[in-house]
Structures are given as C-alpha cells and as structure tokens.
Design a protein around this motif. Structure first.
Motif, PDB file in Angstrom:
ATOM      1  N   THR A 211       0.813  -1.219   0.000  1.00 34.48           N
ATOM      2  CA  THR A 211       0.000   0.000   0.000  1.00 34.48           C
ATOM      3  C   THR A 211       0.845   1.267   0.000  1.00 34.48           C
ATOM      4  O   THR A 211       0.410   2.296  -0.492  1.00 34.48           O
ATOM      5  CB  THR A 211      -0.933   0.017   1.218  1.00 34.48           C
ATOM      6  OG1 THR A 211      -0.210  -0.504   2.344  1.00 34.48           O
ATOM      7  CG2 THR A 211      -2.156  -0.836   0.967  1.00 34.48           C
TER       8      THR A 211
ATOM      9  N   GLY B  79      -3.352  -2.949  -2.364  1.00 38.47           N
ATOM     10  CA  GLY B  79      -4.300  -2.152  -1.575  1.00 38.47           C
ATOM     11  C   GLY B  79      -5.744  -2.510  -1.856  1.00 38.47           C
ATOM     12  O   GLY B  79      -6.603  -2.387  -0.976  1.00 38.47           O
ATOM     13  N   THR B  80      -6.059  -2.975  -3.055  1.00 39.66           N
ATOM     14  CA  THR B  80      -7.441  -3.307  -3.389  1.00 39.66           C
ATOM     15  C   THR B  80      -7.535  -4.767  -3.798  1.00 39.66           C
ATOM     16  O   THR B  80      -6.542  -5.386  -4.185  1.00 39.66           O
ATOM     17  CB  THR B  80      -7.925  -2.453  -4.574  1.00 39.66           C
ATOM     18  OG1 THR B  80      -7.071  -2.730  -5.690  1.00 39.66           O
ATOM     19  CG2 THR B  80      -7.874  -0.977  -4.245  1.00 39.66           C
TER      20      THR B  80
END
Lengths: 320, 354, 260
Positions: free
Chosen positions: C115, C123-124
């Motif tokens: 991240t 991050g996703t």
C-alpha cells in the motif's frame, strides 16, 4: 527481405507513437514482454536480493546474511537441501530406469504413450492434493500403514515388526528397523518422488530417443560389449541431459511449499516453510531477515544450476 | 573354398520371408555389391553377416568357420553405416581408435595405427585428429567412419549404403576412394546400394536382388549386357522389354511387331516360344549407319538434353524406342514431332534370360 | 536379461505410482463406517466454499491463459522473425521461473507493491487479483513459451509473414489471422497445462490472501478426514483431463498437418 524493411513500413500493431527514435523500431515488438518480466519477475526478485543487504532504515548491511547463521535456520536449509538432493537423485535414477526400460529395454511399444501421458499428469499432480493422497496411503491411518500392521504385524511408526508365528524361528519375535513417518525427511522425499520421477521421464525420454541405433551397432561391431557401449558412448552422450534434469529436479523440490505445508503443517522446519511463516507473520522478528532467507534460497538453486551449466559446458564440447 | 561363404541363408520376420535361399561365395579381397530396390533384403543379408539379425536358416562362414553363433562384437568384421554413426562425443582420433581400445591395444601402438588410418583416408592426424564429428563435412565423416571400421584390421568390410546421404559430387569422388583403399588393403568387402551406377562402377561382382532372391550374380559387364531376368533388365540401366516370337532358334531369328530380327546367335529355346527382348538406348542410332541393318522411319516424341548425351524417345510402327546420341554442337537434335530415321542391328538386341 | 530388468523397473515404478492413487480413492469412499459411499464427494461438491473458490481459480486460470497468449505469442513470433539474436536472452528469462522459487517471487510482490509503494496493487482486491494473475503468468511462462516456440518452429514464419504482407495485411492481421491459427495447437497445449498448474496453486494465492482453490483444499485438509481424499481424486481427474486434452489437440494437429 532486407533487415531494415521494418523501418520503412508503418507499424500497425505494437504502438502508434514510438517515443524513442534512437532505438530501432523493431525493439517495440518485444517491449511488452520485457516490461512484463521486469515488473513481475526481475524487479520483485531484485527487491528481495537488495533488501537482504539493507537495514530497516535503508542503509547497506551484511548483518541480515550473518543473522541467518542460527541453529534453526541452518537446520532448515540443511533439511531442505537434503530433501531436494535425495528426491532429485532418486527421481533421476528411477525416472531414467523407467524411461530406459520403455525406450530401450524391449518393452511393448504400446506402453510408451500411456507412460508419457501418465507422467504428464503425475508431474503436475503436485501441491496440496498430492499430500492428501500420501496421507491416505501411508499416513498414520493410511491404507498401506493399516494393512502392514493388521496383516503383517509391521508397525511403520514404531519401526517394529511383530514377526508372525511361522517366521519366528527364523527371525525372532520382533525385528526392529528405522522408523518411518510421513511427516519426516524420508516421508517428504517419498512424496516428492511422485512428481520428480515423472518429470525425469518426460525430460529424458527425448534424449533416449536421440540415441541412434547405429551408435550401438557401430560399437558392437567394433567389439564393444553392452556395458562398454554404455560407459564409452551412451552415458557420455546423455550426461548433460541427466545433469540438467538433476539441477531442474533439485530446484523443483527446493521451492515446493504446498506439498510440505499440506503434509506436515508449518511444523516441519524446511527453508520454504520457514519463509512462508515469516511472510505471514514475521516469525523471525526482523523483516529483512526474511529477505536474506529468500536470497539464500535463490543462491542455492542458482548454485545448483551453475554447477550444471559448468559441467555441461565441459562435457559438451562435442555439441554445436 | 571361398573366404566368406554365405550358404542358403533364410530370414523371416513373422510370416514375411525377406531373404530366400540366398547363397554367395566371396573370394578373399573381392568387392561384391548387393544391388536392389529398398525392401529387397540386401540390407538384411548384410546385417546377418554383421550379426545384428539372426538367420532363420543357413550358414555364414569365414575361412570355413560358421560365424552365425557369434555375437556381433566377436565377429571381427568392420561396418560403415549409412550416416551419422560416428560417436558424437569422441574426437576423430578417438572414434578411429575405439575398436583398438576395446581390443586392448597399447596406447602408443593404437596411436600409430590411428595416424596411419587417418593418412589413408586423407585426413591427417595433426589437422583432423582433435576435431569432433560435427566439425566435419558429410564426406569427411564417412571417411572417418571407414577408417574406424578398418583400424582393428577386420576380416570383412561391410558397407551399408555409405554414400547415399552425401551430395552427388562427393558421392562419386568418395566411391572411387573407397575402391582404391579396398584394393590397397585387399580386404574382402560387401557393399549394399540401391544405386545401379554405384554398384556397376566399383564392384568386381554385382548381386542383383529382388524380393529376397538373388536374381543374378555376375560381373558388371554381364549384368548390364546379359540381364538374366526382366527385373534385372529393367532395374539396371534403361530399357523397355517387348515380347518377340522365336522363328528359328538355331539361326537366332525372332519376330516382333511384324519385324524380323537376326540376332546372329543361337537361342536355347524352341521355335514358337515367346521371349522378352530389349534394346539399350545406346544400341539405337539416329539416322543410318554402317553395320546397322535395320532402318525404321520414326517420329521423335520427346527429346531430353542431358549434357554429353541426348536421349530421344522415337515412335516407329506403334513401338517406342529410346535412343541415346552424343551431343554435337554443330547438329542440333530433332524437335518433338519431327520425322526421323532410326537404325540398329539385330546383334545388339538383348534377349532377357538367354 | 535386459528385458527382465526392464519389466522389473517398469512394474516397480508403476506400483509406486498406483498405490497412492488407490489409497486416496479407497480412503475417499470410506466416509460411512459400514460401506463404501460417495458421501465425501457429495460433501465436497455441496460445499459453497468449494464452488466459490473453484470458480475463482478457474477464472484466474482463464485470465492467466489470456495474458500468457497475449505476451508470449507476439514475442516468440517477433523474436523468430526479426530478432533471432535475442533468442538466448528471451529463452533464459522464460526459464527463470523454474529456478526462482514461486514463494520468493510472491514475497517480492508483497513488498514491492504494498500500500505504501509507487504501485499499490495490494491495496485493493482487484489490484491483488491482477497481481495474482501476473504471478501465475510468470509461473506459466516457461511452459507457454516452450509450447509456442516449438509450434512456431514447425511453420515457416518468415515466408508466411511475407506472403501475408504482400497481400496487404497489417501486423495485427498477421498475428491474429495467420500466425495464431497456425500455432493454435501449441497455444492450446500451453493453455491446458497452465490451467492444470493454476487451478490448484497454493503458495501465491495463500500469501496474497485470495479466496482460491489451493488454500481452500489446504484448510479442508486440516479440518476434515475424508473430504481431502475426495478433493485429491477430483484434482487428479482435472489434471488428467487437462493432459488428455493436450494429447487430443496434439493428435488432431498432426492429422491436419498430414492432410495439407
């Protein structure tokens, strides 16, 4: 067609706007590949390699490497090397014997294709399900384990054979032998062989096919026995291929994580499992020690392959 | 007593008889070719002599001793294979010295023999001894294979189509060299080929094989000029057999297509028998010539320019004749469709099997 | 003598291979105490998590195959056609994933694309899925490249390309309509192999924490007794299916080559 033809033709597919006119346009054709391997193979690996020489603050250090020298990490590498070495060596020998049996041993030709197909399946039947198969077979409650105990009185885990009545006069009441446990080095080697042997069969079969009948016949007619033919002609010719298989099988076993984890859980102390545990939860207490651990794995497989390349270059002067 | 005596050899693979009652006595130092199309059994005969196939029946004797029970590595014969039979992991010198090493010849002695062999084939030790097979041309590789086969002084040399993988020019040069070396060493040799020109040009004797049987054994001259069977006639050289009826066997008069031919020699058959006869292209002449009593008006149908020779197919009285004529720069050959005269002599007619 | 030894080696080897297969099959049928049954299979197949993770891994495999084709086919083609000097380099790179353990590569991903980094893929969920697909593409690279390069060797790339160019085709048309159909068999072989590798992959999926089939099997192995064997049988059948399809494709390809 002249080599510069690409520069005079408009390129339709790869990129409409070439940005680096200094570089020949034909490089655009391989650009996607190099960007891909840079991002997802080279850079991540380099990040690990460089990270092994950095402190948390980012300064250069060799302390991480030195910190690998603990009893538990040394032990993990050593067990890993042993498992990889033995599974590679036995895989090579057994795979070679089976391939040679089918290609040169005079077995019916109809066996050949099924063996190769089966090898394709078995060499890819690795990881978690393979561990399940072996647990169901020679695990503590496995098929063979139970059969040996109930029908023959052999208790693998205890290394004990309660000799049946008929043989007691010959062997005594009990015979002791090394204990066998699927959750051990030997168990791991036995399990890994399930994908190592077929891999060897797949790689060495074309090499065995490459042995020309005329070589054997020429040697025979010059007076050589079968053994002399193998020692002086066939094995030297096959040597580079066998070495290559050994290196590949070694790396194959060294990086195997899934089979080991599914077989033993995180309990077994081998290098890839230690690294796995470190990545999941920083069990070593220093993230950069994880980098060093990974670097060690790369170095060991790289050394195995370097040995292979050097030996191969030496034994292959006669190749184009 | 023949040096190498092949007697009543038989070989069957299952129900398939590939060699049938094959007998061939060969004298010491003789060069014999087995000639025939693929599948005629010539290679099988050779492989039985080498020991790679076991005869179903019959004997193979060298100096009177049957070698059939011996394994290939006990027979002391030399063999050159079609191609690629050099050991790729050994140098030229190691390849040639292989048989000596197996035989336990001392290193110094073996080295001398290897150098001698390499000189014999024109690839001197200093320059070629250390090379690997892949660094040699096809012709050089086959020379080394010959040297390797000869180095342990074999009793018999077997050549299994050693030239067929080579370029045309190299092939012609190498076959002369092989014959030369064979003469110099006086080694008894069997040469297997499907190329009739090769067989005729280098052999003392030629065996023409067809479907497992030796159709004819004879000198190249006999094979070419007196073919014993229609197969030999058609396989060796170019000709088209036609049927003729014998009119007078003592005078040698036959009739074919309304044409009476005087062969000038007696025929061992009765009057009225139908025999196959044929003419070699070189026996037929374009135009008239002295001594060629038969002259026929004909039409040129096809003209093939082959360099020094021009081959013409002419038609006379519904019968096709092939004829060869030498190229002459001042006399262009007839064009297809042009009327020509052809002539030949009855004495040049080949009666097949007589 | 040789033949006796050969039969011995072959039969002993086959015994070693068949025992575990027999063991897992027998074990998977023993869920009911008193009789053989398919209860373990019913339990596995009815498990919603099985369906979810299997679907996820199958989708991953398809994405990986697509990525592999898009990256490997143009590269192998271009290297053969225009940059033969680059071949050793490209071949070396494609063999690297056999030498660098997958766990090291994924470790690099986690640290490089976290991240806080310049490309925060982890991050996703979508970013992590993409990363996993890329990782699988790397794992499949040696097999895919080998298969396609071998396929290209059997056709005359240069002549085909020049013929297409002389007929006015652009590069897209050449690749999509001339080269790809001719190496389709090789691409399919590589694709099935990729599927077999990806569907049960454990290390990368587990460390990137994706809901894939491999980690699911491992969790089930810790919790249950008979279901893991049933899973092993299912996995073996899937692998066998993929290899069978490769064989099928190779055979049909040979037929077309003989006919034309």
């Amino acid at each position: 067609m002249p080599a510069d033809a690409t520069t005079t033709r408009p390129l339709a597919a790869p990129s409409p706007a070439p940005r680096a006119p200094a570089l020949p346009l034909r490089w655009l054709g391989v650009l996607p590949f190099f960007i891909f391997v840079a991002l997802f193979l080279i850079l991540p690996t380099m990040h690990i390699v460089l990270g092994a020489f950095r402190t948390t603050a980012g300064d250069f250090t060799v302390q991480n490497i030195l910190d690998l020298n603990t009893r538990s990490i040394r032990n993990a590498y050593w067990v890993s090397i042993q498992v990889s070495f033995w599974s590679a060596l036995l895989g090579c020998l057994i795979g070679f014997a089976m391939a040679a049996a089918v290609v040169l041993g005079g077995l019916p030709r109809v066996l050949r294709q099924p063996l190769l197909t089966f090898s394709g399946v078995a060499s890819n039947f690795a990881g978690v399900p393979l561990a399940f198969a072996f647990i169901a077979t020679i695990g503590p409650a496995g098929l063979i384990t139970l059969w040996l105990r109930s029908d023959l009185g052999i208790v693998l885990q205890a290394g004990l054979w309660n000799v049946p009545d008929g043989l007691q006069a010959l062997l005594g009441e009990q015979v002791r032998f090394p204990r066998f446990n699927i959750l051990s080095t030997a168990g791991l080697v036995l399990t890994y062989l399930f994908f190592q042997i077929p891999l060897m069969i797949l790689i060495i079969t074309p090499a065995l096919d490459g042995l020309k009948r005329e070589w054997r016949e020429a040697a025979q007619v010059l007076g050589a026995s079968g053994w002399q033919y193998w020692r002086m002609v066939a094995l030297p010719i096959l040597f580079p291929s066998i070495l290559g298989c050994l290196a590949l099988l070694f790396a194959n076993a060294f990086g195997a994580v899934a089979t080991a984890i599914a077989l033993t859980g995180p309990a077994l102390n081998i290098a890839p499992i230690l690294l796995y545990a470190q990545i999941r939860g920083d069990v070593l207490g220093n993230p950069h020690l994880g980098y060093a651990l990974a670097l060690g794995m790369i170095v060991i497989t790289a050394v195995a392959n370097t040995i292979y390349i050097v030996l191969r270059a030496r034994s292959e002067r006669w190749l184009k | 007593m023949a040096y190498l005596d092949i007697a009543h050899l038989e070989k069957s693979f299952g129900a398939n008889r590939v060699v049938k009652d094959f007998s061939l006595p060969i004298d010491q130092g003789e060069f014999v070719s087995l000639l025939g199309p693929s599948g005629c059994g010539k290679t099988t005969v050779l492989r039985m002599v080498a020991g790679f196939e076991t005869p179903s029946a019959g004997a193979i004797r060298i100096e009177g001793k049957d070698i059939v029970p011996l394994r290939p590595n006990q027979r002391n014969v030399g063999m050159v294979f079609q191609a690629y039979a050099l050991f790729p992991n050994l140098t030229v010198a190691q390849n040639v010295g292989f048989g000596l090493k197996i035989a336990g010849v001392r290193a110094a002695e073996a080295q001398g023999r290897v150098a001698e062999m390499l000189d014999l084939i024109g690839l001197p030790m200093a320059e070629f001894g250390g090379r690997y097979p892949f660094q040699l041309s096809g012709g050089q590789q086959q020379r080394v294979a010959l040297a390797r086969a000869l180095a342990p002084r074999p009793r018999v040399l077997l050549l299994d189509e050693p030239l067929s993988a080579l370029d045309a020019k190299v092939r012609v040069r190498l076959r002369t060299e092989i014959r030369d070396i064979q003469r110099r060493l006086g080694i008894t040799t069997i040469f297997v080929t499907h190329d009739q020109e090769e067989a005729l040009s280098i052999s003392d004797r030629v065996v023409v094989m067809n479907a497992g049987i030796a159709d004819q054994v004879g000198s190249p001259f006999e094979i070419y000029n007196q073919p014993a069977t229609p197969f030999v006639a058609s396989f060796v050289g170019t000709l088209t057999p036609i049927d003729a009826t014998v009119i007078d066997p003592h005078q040698g008069t036959v009739m074919s297509g309304g044409l009476t031919l005087h062969l000038g020699r007696a025929l061992p058959v009765q009057a009225g028998t139908v025999v196959p006869i044929a003419l070699r292209p070189e026996a037929v002449h374009l135009g008239r010539a002295s001594g060629r009593e038969i002259v026929l008006p004909a039409t040129a149908r096809a003209v093939e320019f082959m360099g020094s020779v021009i081959r013409i197919r002419a038609e006379a009285g519904g019968q096709s004749f092939l004829l060869d004529t030498f190229n002459r720069p001042d006399a262009p050959p007839p064009r297809p469709g042009e009327p020509v005269e052809i002539s030949f002599s009855g004495r040049d007619v080949i009666v097949i099997g007589a | 003598m040789t033949r006796v030894l050969a039969w011995g080696a072959f039969l002993l080897g086959m015994l070693y291979f068949l025992l575990p297969l027999w063991g897992m099959t027998e074990f998977s049928l023993r869920m009911r105490r008193d009789a053989y049954s398919f209860d373990a299979y019913a339990s596995v197949l009815g498990n919603p998590e099985f369906q979810r993770t299997f679907a996820f891994s199958a989708t991953m495999a398809l994405v990986t195959i697509l990525m592999g084709v898009l990256i490997v086919v143009p590269t192998a083609f271009w290297v053969r056609l225009r940059m033969p000097g680059l071949r050793p380099v490209v071949e070396f790179i494609t063999l690297l994933p056999l030498v660098i353990p997958a766990i090291v590569i994924v470790f690099g991903y986690i640290r490089l694309y976290n991240t806080g980094s310049w490309l925060p893929l982890t991050g996703t969920a979508a970013g992590t899925n993409l990363l996993l697909a890329m990782g699988y593409t790397v794992l499949a690279l040696p097999y895919m490249y080998r298969a396609v390069d071998t396929g290209l060797r059997t056709i005359d790339v240069a002549t085909l390309t020049e013929a297409a160019q002389s007929l006015g085709a652009g590069w897209g048309t050449i690749l999509g309509r001339v080269i790809l159909p001719n190496v389709l068999g090789a691409v399919l072989s590589g694709a099935f192999l990729t599927f077999a590798i990806v569907i049960g992959e454990f290390t990368m999926a587990a460390l990137l924490d994706r809901p894939a089939f491999g980690p699911f099997m491992q969790r089930l192995g810790q919790d249950r007794a008979y279901e893991p064997s049933a899973l092993a049988v299912i996995a073996f059948v899937i692998t066998w299916g993929c290899m069978g399809l490769i064989g099928l494709v190779t055979r049909t390809q040979k037929h077309t080559r003989v006919r034309t």
